[in-house]
Design an enzyme around this catalytic site. Structure first.
Site, PDB file in Angstrom:
ATOM      1  N   THR A 196      23.310 -25.207 -13.658  1.00  0.00           N
ATOM      2  CA  THR A 196      23.405 -26.496 -12.575  1.00  0.00           C
ATOM      3  C   THR A 196      23.391 -26.551 -11.547  1.00  0.00           C
ATOM      4  O   THR A 196      22.886 -25.420 -10.780  1.00  0.00           O
ATOM      5  CB  THR A 196      24.994 -26.523 -13.301  1.00  0.00           C
ATOM      6  OG1 THR A 196      25.573 -25.901 -14.112  1.00  0.00           O
ATOM      7  CG2 THR A 196      25.970 -27.047 -11.994  1.00  0.00           C
TER       8      THR A 196
ATOM      9  N   PHE B 170      23.695 -28.200  -8.021  1.00  0.00           N
ATOM     10  CA  PHE B 170      24.908 -28.489  -7.056  1.00  0.00           C
ATOM     11  C   PHE B 170      24.694 -29.548  -6.079  1.00  0.00           C
ATOM     12  O   PHE B 170      23.490 -28.496  -5.520  1.00  0.00           O
ATOM     13  CB  PHE B 170      25.879 -27.378  -7.014  1.00  0.00           C
ATOM     14  CG  PHE B 170      26.304 -26.833  -7.319  1.00  0.00           C
ATOM     15  CD1 PHE B 170      27.730 -27.276  -7.314  1.00  0.00           C
ATOM     16  CD2 PHE B 170      26.115 -26.041  -7.976  1.00  0.00           C
ATOM     17  CE1 PHE B 170      28.959 -26.298  -8.711  1.00  0.00           C
ATOM     18  CE2 PHE B 170      26.263 -25.364  -9.933  1.00  0.00           C
ATOM     19  CZ  PHE B 170      27.863 -25.732  -9.514  1.00  0.00           C
TER      20      PHE B 170
END
Ligand code: PEP
Ligand code: MN
Length: 643
Positions: free
Chosen positions: A534, A536
């Site tokens: 992921t 960020f």
């Protein structure tokens, strides 16, 4: 055995503890270990641990099964993080030390320091006193060399580590070095260990070339017992029957020592293999096996090196190794440490002046153990004060109204794509900008209460992303799905339940969430594809001046990437015209995604990530040109790209 004393123990109670231990045949040594005052009891004595722990003023008793106690993970379960100036070693970061084998001249160390710093090394190594096998080989420049090295470290914002070979020299070197290195040949020079330990400075303790892991940890114990708290272990290859390489890198020592001790472990692939071409593969293997960093020999002209030239990397090889480590880091759940450096080039925005970690709160959506919390800790450090809020919009609110100095939100997952909610928030919050990014590997676990098993589960809770990323695993079970705002909240909700049989509920989240809430992991790695990352972004208030910290890990590095959002007129070729502007200026496009504009059916916004040209002025001109071809144009921020 270790007796940890209560903070306010009276002298009388302390004496009672001593007498108790003495009467039962122990020898004792009192010492400070971090915040705790500890009595280390050794010898052949026996005591009833329960009775001992009930004595007034005794906080707890740790009975270790190992001959080393202060170095043992039984005594201190959490990882020790060693601080050397702006550098931290241990925990979730990978810290790279580099430099020549020996300091050869002022020019050589200055040149090498600048080169390795440019590639991302955070500490400078180099020997001023060289313990050489032959008395006729170059022995080092001594104190003069150390002074050159200190100057080179300071010029490049890097703390230095250098080998100390005698107790007398340790005292002389104390104020010039940031970290002492105990070399392989001196690992069991106990008088040296005691003296160096007593100076209280961080120590890099190399493993002796014929030392067992237990002997190595006992040497660390000497240092800790003499007064320092900051010991980093360094595996540098051991003697085996194999002669092809200089030594044999004991890769298995890394996970073994990580299990036995809380101390950080780094690896020296240079002395381990002794052959330049084999250094980088061995270093990468060490990182993959869980090492907290490397120390690598680099020389601007290895052929001219006065020692260890054949194993010294050319600067280009080191740069390549750093890029490979950066790509590997998220796979092992870590981040390559970057520290601020004195950068004076073009294009550094005002706000990119690094600020102390944790001077203000950083917001994320979720509770302890959330993936965003891990991203936050990686960017700002474990100690950074956190603000937990309940939604992504609340992160933007907190940053806007100043209750947080910055926030961390996910924008994209490698399996499921963009997290549109956050892209939409950027449009609603024009005063919020992106100032950094980082990628986190996401490993999902099935988490439940003690007593639950896969068979007892009927319902599973997670963020929608958690469900999507574990689709294949979930398809094998007929469980009810209950969406939560984030994965850690889903875990915490199990404990807040009443009236339901707790063994029927599970949550999908990271292992950190299970640990934070005291629940158990039923199955780990349930994501459909292990290459699950992921991205960020770190957000901050625009023109925030004072209130816009850049995480220390991003330091004062110049930005390399920018994010834009725009819409184009509903005419043929209008998007092409925008892309042409980028293409003509040689600007690389790393993301182009369209999103429906809310309230305007069949009209779209384009989300664009581009690489920043390093020549000043080009990007500004491109932005001006784009504005003339677009309808709504928004610059989300310029920041340092993570790999
Ligand atoms: C060094 O790091 O310069 C060195 C001499 O290493 P070792 O003590 O591991 O041989
Ligand atoms: Mn060397």
């Amino acid at each position: 055995m270790l007796v940890v004393l209560s903070k306010g123990i009276s002298l009388r109670d302390k004496e009672l503890v001593r007498v108790y231990l003495q009467d039962r045949g122990f020898s004792m040594r009192e010492q400070q270990f971090g915040e705790d005052a500890i009595i280390g009891a050794t010898g052949k004595g026996t005591a009833d641990i329960r009775e001992l722990s009930l004595l007034p003023g005794v906080e707890r008793v740790a009975a270790t099964s190992k001959p080393y106690e202060l170095a043992s993970r039984e005594t201190k379960p959490e990882d020790t993080i060693v601080t050397v100036g702006p550098v931290k070693i241990g925990g979730s970061r990978i810290s790279i030390i580099a430099g020549p084998c020996a300091v050869e001249s002022r020019e050589q160390i200055l040149e090498t320091a600048a080169l390795v710093r440019e590639s991302g090394a955070v500490m400078l190594r180099g020997g001023a006193y060289k313990p050489r096998t032959s008395p006729y080989a170059f022995q080092g420049l001594g104190m003069q060399g150390l002074e050159y090295m200190k100057a080179a470290g300071e010029a490049n914002g890097m703390p230095i580590v250098t080998e100390v070979v005698s107790p007398e020299l340790a005292v002389q070197m104390r104020d010039l070095t940031d970290m002492f290195q105990i070399g392989a040949r001196n690992m069991q020079n106990f008088e040296l260990l005691k003296k160096v330990g007593s100076l209280g400075k961080p120590v890099l303790l190399k493993r002796g070339s014929s030392a067992t892991i237990e002997e190595w940890l006992l040497s660390a114990e000497y240092l800790l017992a003499s007064g320092t708290r900051d010991v980093v272990l360094c595996e540098r290859g051991i003697r085996t029957f194999e002669t092809y390489t200089r030594n044999t890198l004991d890769i298995s020592a890394i996970p073994v020592v990580k299990d036995l001790s809380h101390l950080p472990v780094i690896v020296d692939p240079s002395h381990a293999v002794g052959i330049r071409a084999k250094v980088s593969p061995a270093g990468l293997a060490a990182i993959a096996a869980g090492a907290d960093g490397l120390t690598v020999e680099v020389h601007p002209r290895p052929d001219e090196a006065l020692s260890d030239g054949p194993q010294s990397l050319y600067p280009e090889q080191f740069e390549r190794l750093m890029r490979d480590i950066e790509a590997l880091a998220p796979v092992v759940g870590k981040e390559l440490l970057r520290t601020p450096r004195p950068y004076q080039g073009p294009g550094v925005p005002e706000r990119a002046v690094a600020r102390g970690a944790g001077s203000e709160r950083i917001a994320f959506s979720g509770e302890s153990g959330a993936f965003a919390e891990q991203a936050l800790m990686r960017a700002f450090g474990e100690e950074a004060p956190q603000l937990h809020v309940a939604s992504f919009a609340a992160v933007f609110d907190a940053v806007l109204d100043g209750s947080a100095a910055a926030g961390v939100v996910p924008v994209e997952n490698s399996l499921t794509g963009s997290i549109h909610e956050n892209y939409d928030l950027f449009l609603r919050y024009p005063d919020i900008a992106i100032v950094g990014e980082l990628k986190l590997r996401i490993v999902h676990c099935l988490i439940a209460c003690e007593g639950a098993s896969i068979d007892s589960i009927r319902m599973v809770r997670s963020h929608n992303q958690g469900f999507e990323q574990c689709r294949e695993f979930l398809d094998q079970h007929l469980w009810r799905h209950e969406p939560y705002n984030n994965t850690a909240t889903a875990v915490a909700s199990i404990l807040r339940e009443d009236g339901t049989d707790l063994t029927t509920i599970a949550a999908i989240a990271g292992e950190a969430a299970a640990r934070a809430h005291g629940l158990k992991v039923l199955k780990t790695g349930i994501e459909t594809n292990p290459s699950n990352y992921t991205r960020f972004v770190i957000i901050s208030r625009r023109n925030g001046g004072d209130r816009a910290p850049v995480p220390p890990s991003l330091g004062s590095q110049p930005p390399t990437k920018a994010s834009l959002v725009f819409s184009v007129p509903d005419t043929p070729g209008s998007l092409f015209a925008c892309l042409q502007i980028l293409s003509e200026k040689g600007i690389n496009l790393s993301k182009l995604e369209s999103r429906p504009i809310q309230g305007q059916p069949w009209r779209y916004l384009f989300y664009v990530d581009v690489s920043l040209p390093q020549t000043e002025g080009i990007f500004e001109a491109v932005m001006e040109a784009l504005k003339t071809k677009t309808e709504d144009f928004r610059f989300l921020g310029a920041y340092r790209a993570s790999l």
